[in-house]
Design an enzyme around this catalytic site. Structure first.
Site, PDB file in Angstrom:
ATOM      1  N   THR A 166       0.816  -1.002  -0.030  1.00 25.71           N
ATOM      2  CA  THR A 166      -0.113   0.113   0.210  1.00 25.71           C
ATOM      3  C   THR A 166       0.947   1.189  -0.109  1.00 25.71           C
ATOM      4  O   THR A 166       1.748   1.344   0.767  1.00 25.71           O
ATOM      5  CB  THR A 166      -1.025  -0.060   1.297  1.00 25.71           C
ATOM      6  OG1 THR A 166      -1.775  -1.296   1.315  1.00 25.71           O
ATOM      7  CG2 THR A 166      -1.871   1.167   1.152  1.00 25.71           C
ATOM      8  N   HIS A 192       2.787  -5.681  -4.289  1.00 24.50           N
ATOM      9  CA  HIS A 192       1.446  -6.301  -4.115  1.00 24.50           C
ATOM     10  C   HIS A 192       0.406  -5.617  -5.188  1.00 24.50           C
ATOM     11  O   HIS A 192      -0.238  -4.665  -4.923  1.00 24.50           O
ATOM     12  CB  HIS A 192       0.964  -6.449  -2.745  1.00 24.50           C
ATOM     13  CG  HIS A 192       1.779  -7.185  -1.724  1.00 24.50           C
ATOM     14  ND1 HIS A 192       1.952  -6.953  -0.384  1.00 24.50           N
ATOM     15  CD2 HIS A 192       2.806  -7.993  -2.048  1.00 24.50           C
ATOM     16  CE1 HIS A 192       2.798  -7.448   0.192  1.00 24.50           C
ATOM     17  NE2 HIS A 192       3.431  -8.290  -0.956  1.00 24.50           N
ATOM     18  N   ASP A 288       4.778  -8.942   5.113  1.00 19.55           N
ATOM     19  CA  ASP A 288       5.454  -9.716   4.212  1.00 19.55           C
ATOM     20  C   ASP A 288       6.698  -9.094   3.782  1.00 19.55           C
ATOM     21  O   ASP A 288       6.704  -7.795   3.842  1.00 19.55           O
ATOM     22  CB  ASP A 288       4.746  -9.619   2.812  1.00 19.55           C
ATOM     23  CG  ASP A 288       5.188 -10.553   1.739  1.00 19.55           C
ATOM     24  OD1 ASP A 288       5.741 -11.522   1.970  1.00 19.55           O
ATOM     25  OD2 ASP A 288       4.940 -10.043   0.502  1.00 19.55           O
TER      26      ASP A 288
END
Length: 346
Positions: A166, A192, A288
């Site tokens: 993000t 991501h 992650d």
């Protein structure tokens, strides 16, 4: 419990507007304070209501999402804006533009024909992103600004890995265009994102950078001075084959609910480059990259983590820092020069 997160839902479709509103109203931590049917109405209501989050449709009559986003970023700069994007090539292109203009994140519109599947998909994608919003003042009051944990050697690194989620596109825009085409190592990035979006991100970065940026391809040789972005829905690893290091893509199970996964990339970099690997863990939700960073450290490599103040979401860097894996905690705006210094760029 802290006060509820105030959300303004902006959607021209009455069905989608009600669907999003009803889903959010079911969560005890979220309050839908109003809805809007057009971008113009959204701007007017946002100035009065000052919501914490706005969910904003890209395709709307009277004033489209991009135009509304630009105005909202000026009028209510503290409000986080989450875009709803269609899963098409054009939708992905527009979404990347929105993210580079300062949108907080995006949620793909459900493509399923099933009503219940649509509800589940929105719940899974949208609610965690809304709940990840943390006021900057609160972050600054808790976490230290940038600092060095241990001395870092210079000029020895053969690969640079980056993990980001993000806030990634606007963060990468502050780093990659500042790097020169003679950067003495490959840069491999896991952002991501779904398919289509990673390709558009690579093309956007390539168009404004001196260094080459591309979406990674299966089996291609990894070369210095090129930035490789993992394609959406594929884990990206590197593997030594004879005299060459090559990209390896696979669709194994998601890790940390992510595919591509930062852990997959970092672990393979540690295996191939050992202590001559330097990685950055940048803004993003979740953890992650933490397990991959452990492997980097075990092999003698270096881990840099973005600081709280400059992170859009201080999740992934925080996980690495709290695990004691970061050699340096660094502000976003210092990263380009620091990379040049550590990689020995003249």
């Amino acid at each position: 419990m802290d006060k509820k997160i105030k959300v303004l839902v902006v959607e021209d479709s009455p069905i989608m507007r009600k669907l999003i509103t009803d889903i959010l109203k079911n969560d005890p931590e979220i309050e839908v304070i109003d809805t809007a049917k057009t971008g113009k109405e959204a701007v007017e209501k946002a100035k009065i209501l000052k919501p914490d989050v706005i969910t904003l449709d890209i395709e709307m009559p009277e004033m489209d999402g991009i135009t509304a986003l630009k105005i909202l970023r000026k009028e209510v700069p503290q409000t986080k804006i989450i875009m709803f994007s269609s899963l098409t090539q054009e939708g992905a292109k527009i979404t990347i533009e929105c993210l580079t203009l300062g949108a907080y994140d995006f949620v793909p519109k459900p493509s399923s024909k099933s009503f219940w599947e649509s509800i589940k998909k929105i719940e899974q994608d949208l609610i965690p992103k809304i709940k990840s919003v943390t006021p900057l003042e609160k972050i600054k009051s808790i976490y230290r600004p940038s600092y060095v944990v241990s001395e870092i050697k210079k000029g020895i690194y053969k690969a640079c890995g980056i993990g980001v989620s993000t806030g990634g596109p606007q963060t990468l825009l502050k780093i990659i265009p500042e790097l020169s085409p003679n950067f003495p190592a490959p840069i491999l990035i896991v952002q991501h994102m779904p398919p289509l979006f990673t390709k558009q991100l690579a093309e956007r970065l390539d168009s404004i950078s001196r260094i080459r940026v591309k979406e990674a391809e299966e089996g291609e040789i990894v070369r210095d001075g090129i930035v490789y972005i993992a394609p959406g829905d594929y884990h990206m690893r590197v593997k030594k084959e004879n005299a060459f290091v090559k990209i390896k893509l696979h669709q194994g199970p998601p890790r940390n609910f992510c595919r591509p996964s930062v852990d997959e990339l970092f672990e393979s970099l540690a295996e191939v480059y050992n202590g001559k690997t330097l990685v950055l863990v940048l803004t993003g939700m979740g953890s992650d990259g933490k397990e991959g960073a452990k492997k980097i450290k075990e092999k003698g490599g270096v881990v840099l983590a973005q600081d709280a103040e400059s992170s859009v979401v201080f999740g992934m860097p925080k996980a690495v820092i709290e695990e004691g894996l970061a050699d340096e905690v660094i502000n976003l705006f210092k990263i380009p020069e620091r990379l040049k210094e550590l990689f020995g760029v003249k």
